[in-house]
Design a protein around this motif. Structure first.
Motif, PDB file in Angstrom:
ATOM      1  N   THR A  99       7.306   8.617   3.094  1.00 47.63           N
ATOM      2  CA  THR A  99       7.653   7.279   2.643  1.00 47.63           C
ATOM      3  C   THR A  99       9.106   6.952   2.948  1.00 47.63           C
ATOM      4  O   THR A  99      10.000   7.782   2.748  1.00 47.63           O
ATOM      5  CB  THR A  99       7.410   7.143   1.130  1.00 47.63           C
TER       6      THR A  99
ATOM      7  N   GLN B 163       7.487  -7.755 -11.294  1.00 50.27           N
ATOM      8  CA  GLN B 163       6.209  -7.905 -10.593  1.00 50.27           C
ATOM      9  C   GLN B 163       5.305  -8.909 -11.297  1.00 50.27           C
ATOM     10  O   GLN B 163       4.486  -9.583 -10.662  1.00 50.27           O
ATOM     11  CB  GLN B 163       5.491  -6.557 -10.480  1.00 50.27           C
TER      12      GLN B 163
ATOM     13  N   GLU C  24       0.812   0.649   4.821  1.00 54.07           N
ATOM     14  CA  GLU C  24       0.676   0.783   3.377  1.00 54.07           C
ATOM     15  C   GLU C  24       2.046   0.454   2.772  1.00 54.07           C
ATOM     16  O   GLU C  24       3.011   1.195   2.946  1.00 54.07           O
ATOM     17  CB  GLU C  24       0.269   2.203   2.990  1.00 54.07           C
TER      18      GLU C  24
ATOM     19  N   GLU D 115       4.656  -1.172  -0.454  1.00 50.34           N
ATOM     20  CA  GLU D 115       4.879  -1.383  -1.886  1.00 50.34           C
ATOM     21  C   GLU D 115       6.172  -2.152  -2.067  1.00 50.34           C
ATOM     22  O   GLU D 115       7.240  -1.721  -1.621  1.00 50.34           O
ATOM     23  CB  GLU D 115       4.965  -0.056  -2.635  1.00 50.34           C
TER      24      GLU D 115
ATOM     25  N   LEU E 115      -0.605  -4.319   0.409  1.00 46.62           N
ATOM     26  CA  LEU E 115       0.637  -4.399  -0.361  1.00 46.62           C
ATOM     27  C   LEU E 115       0.354  -4.161  -1.834  1.00 46.62           C
ATOM     28  O   LEU E 115      -0.523  -4.800  -2.428  1.00 46.62           O
ATOM     29  CB  LEU E 115       1.283  -5.771  -0.167  1.00 46.62           C
ATOM     30  N   ARG E 116       1.135  -3.249  -2.415  1.00 46.25           N
ATOM     31  CA  ARG E 116       1.079  -2.994  -3.848  1.00 46.25           C
ATOM     32  C   ARG E 116       2.373  -3.510  -4.475  1.00 46.25           C
ATOM     33  O   ARG E 116       3.451  -3.430  -3.875  1.00 46.25           O
ATOM     34  CB  ARG E 116       0.921  -1.492  -4.103  1.00 46.25           C
ATOM     35  N   LEU E 117       2.289  -4.048  -5.681  1.00 37.74           N
ATOM     36  CA  LEU E 117       3.459  -4.577  -6.375  1.00 37.74           C
ATOM     37  C   LEU E 117       3.847  -3.672  -7.535  1.00 37.74           C
ATOM     38  O   LEU E 117       2.989  -3.153  -8.249  1.00 37.74           O
ATOM     39  CB  LEU E 117       3.175  -5.985  -6.919  1.00 37.74           C
ATOM     40  N   SER E 118       5.149  -3.497  -7.721  1.00 38.07           N
ATOM     41  CA  SER E 118       5.669  -2.781  -8.879  1.00 38.07           C
ATOM     42  C   SER E 118       7.053  -3.354  -9.178  1.00 38.07           C
ATOM     43  O   SER E 118       7.482  -4.315  -8.559  1.00 38.07           O
ATOM     44  CB  SER E 118       5.733  -1.266  -8.604  1.00 38.07           C
TER      45      SER E 118
ATOM     46  N   THR F 222      -2.077 -10.387  -3.518  1.00 38.09           N
ATOM     47  CA  THR F 222      -0.952 -10.151  -2.609  1.00 38.09           C
ATOM     48  C   THR F 222      -1.198 -10.644  -1.187  1.00 38.09           C
ATOM     49  O   THR F 222      -0.315 -10.523  -0.333  1.00 38.09           O
ATOM     50  CB  THR F 222      -0.622  -8.647  -2.550  1.00 38.09           C
TER      51      THR F 222
ATOM     52  N   TYR G 286      12.091   4.054   2.103  1.00 38.54           N
ATOM     53  CA  TYR G 286      12.442   2.995   1.162  1.00 38.54           C
ATOM     54  C   TYR G 286      13.573   2.143   1.747  1.00 38.54           C
ATOM     55  O   TYR G 286      14.599   2.671   2.183  1.00 38.54           O
ATOM     56  CB  TYR G 286      12.896   3.587  -0.176  1.00 38.54           C
TER      57      TYR G 286
ATOM     58  N   HIS H 244       4.752   3.398   3.016  1.00 38.04           N
ATOM     59  CA  HIS H 244       4.177   4.703   2.703  1.00 38.04           C
ATOM     60  C   HIS H 244       3.476   5.334   3.908  1.00 38.04           C
ATOM     61  O   HIS H 244       3.225   6.535   3.913  1.00 38.04           O
ATOM     62  CB  HIS H 244       3.183   4.573   1.543  1.00 38.04           C
TER      63      HIS H 244
ATOM     64  N   ILE I 188       8.861  -3.245  -4.626  1.00 35.20           N
ATOM     65  CA  ILE I 188       9.426  -3.001  -5.951  1.00 35.20           C
ATOM     66  C   ILE I 188      10.282  -4.216  -6.282  1.00 35.20           C
ATOM     67  O   ILE I 188      11.424  -4.335  -5.842  1.00 35.20           O
ATOM     68  CB  ILE I 188      10.249  -1.702  -5.976  1.00 35.20           C
TER      69      ILE I 188
END
Length: 318
Positions: free
Chosen positions: A2, A55, A86, A88, A48-51, A62, A4, A40, A90
């Motif tokens: 991953t 969020q 993949e 995410e 897309l994942r949200l955190s 998404t 960032y 990732h 933040i």
């Protein structure tokens, strides 16, 4: 493995430079104040994942998120298909806050994609792509949030120039307190409050104030730079959207703040302080009197010398 990526919060206009000045800020305690995008790995289709703290202010669906929109724009600019990713986001900046939230997501996404795929776009090409993506959100193409979030520092926009923007000097001991009350203001609504045409006297005052501020920065005349910070364009017509501003200004000036202005379209305010002591007092006051709910936040900041970049520890992001 991953990777960032991070882009900092930004303040557009800086009172004296509507659409032409923007600054990136970072908390003096070393925390990150901005959005982080994690890549990732690759996939058949991008997801897309949200955190992150904010969020909940983003749609749960998404598919139309700015990050995925930027990936589609990035592929179109390259003129070739790319693998799915993949992802995410933040989300550590509140939406509609005046801290360049949409610009921050756009900048971190475009920067991440360009870096991940070996930097096929030049700095100016990437900056143009960021501004075009931001224009789709705010309703017009402007650089005063994307440029500082991407490049860091205080940036002067240069419309019509190939350079697009130029970094300006600053006063290293200046501190900026950013305070978000937890409520939102629509950028489009705030821009709609500004008339399409300005009176000649206002236009001259705007040009004079911006010229004076830039000149004072280069000559390192702190008193003249402070004195030049007067918003003659946006604040007078947006005051009805932020009626607390005059009372806050009086209270904070009594605590040692040299200037209080609207960060971007608001409702975040920025207080410029000449000393750390004054900045701490101002931050305490705003925390007590300007916060409206649990989404509110106040940070004692300095100018961020760096913009978008790789980071090792996304958990240091607020």
């Amino acid at each position: 493995m991953t990777q960032y990526y991070y882009a900092p919060a930004s303040t557009g206009n800086l009172s004296v430079g509507f659409d032409l000045l923007g600054a990136a800020f970072e908390p003096v305690d070393g925390q990150l104040l901005g959005d982080v995008l994690a890549i990732h790995g690759e996939a058949v289709q991008s997801r897309l994942r949200l955190s992150g703290r904010y969020q909940h202010q983003l749609p749960a669906d998404t598919d139309d998120n700015l990050v995925l929109r930027c990936y589609r724009l990035f592929q179109q600019r390259l003129g070739k298909p790319l693998p799915g990713l993949e992802l995410e986001l933040i989300k550590a900046l509140p939406v509609g806050s005046g801290l360049g939230s949409s610009a921050c997501s756009i900048v971190v996404a475009c920067y991440a994609f360009n870096h991940y795929f070996g930097e096929p776009l030049s700095q100016s090409e990437l900056l143009q792509l960021m501004a075009e993506a931001e224009g789709g959100v705010s309703g017009s193409v402007h650089y005063d949030n994307v440029a500082p979030s991407y490049l860091g520092g205080l940036q002067l926009m240069l419309p019509g120039s190939r350079q697009l923007c130029r970094a300006l000097p600053w006063f290293d001991h200046w501190r900026v307190v950013l305070s978000y009350p937890g409520t939102t203001l629509s950028t489009k609504a705030a821009r709609a409050a500004i008339p399409a045409q300005l009176p000649l006297a206002t236009s001259i005052a705007f040009a004079a104030g911006l010229s004076r501020f830039v000149s004072a920065l280069y000559s390192q005349d702190e008193a003249d730079a402070m004195a030049a910070l007067n918003d003659v364009v946006a604040e007078p017509v947006r005051l009805h959207l932020m009626p607390e501003l005059p009372q806050l200004r009086s209270a904070l000036q009594a605590l040692g703040a040299a200037h209080l202005g609207i960060s971007g379209a608001g409702p975040t305010v920025f207080a410029l302080c000449p000393t750390d002591c004054a900045a701490r007092d101002v931050a305490a006051y705003l925390t007590q009197h300007y916060h409206k709910n649990q989404d509110a936040m106040t940070h004692l900041c300095r100018l961020a010398p760096k913009g978008a970049r790789l980071v090792k520890d996304p958990n240091s992001c607020n």
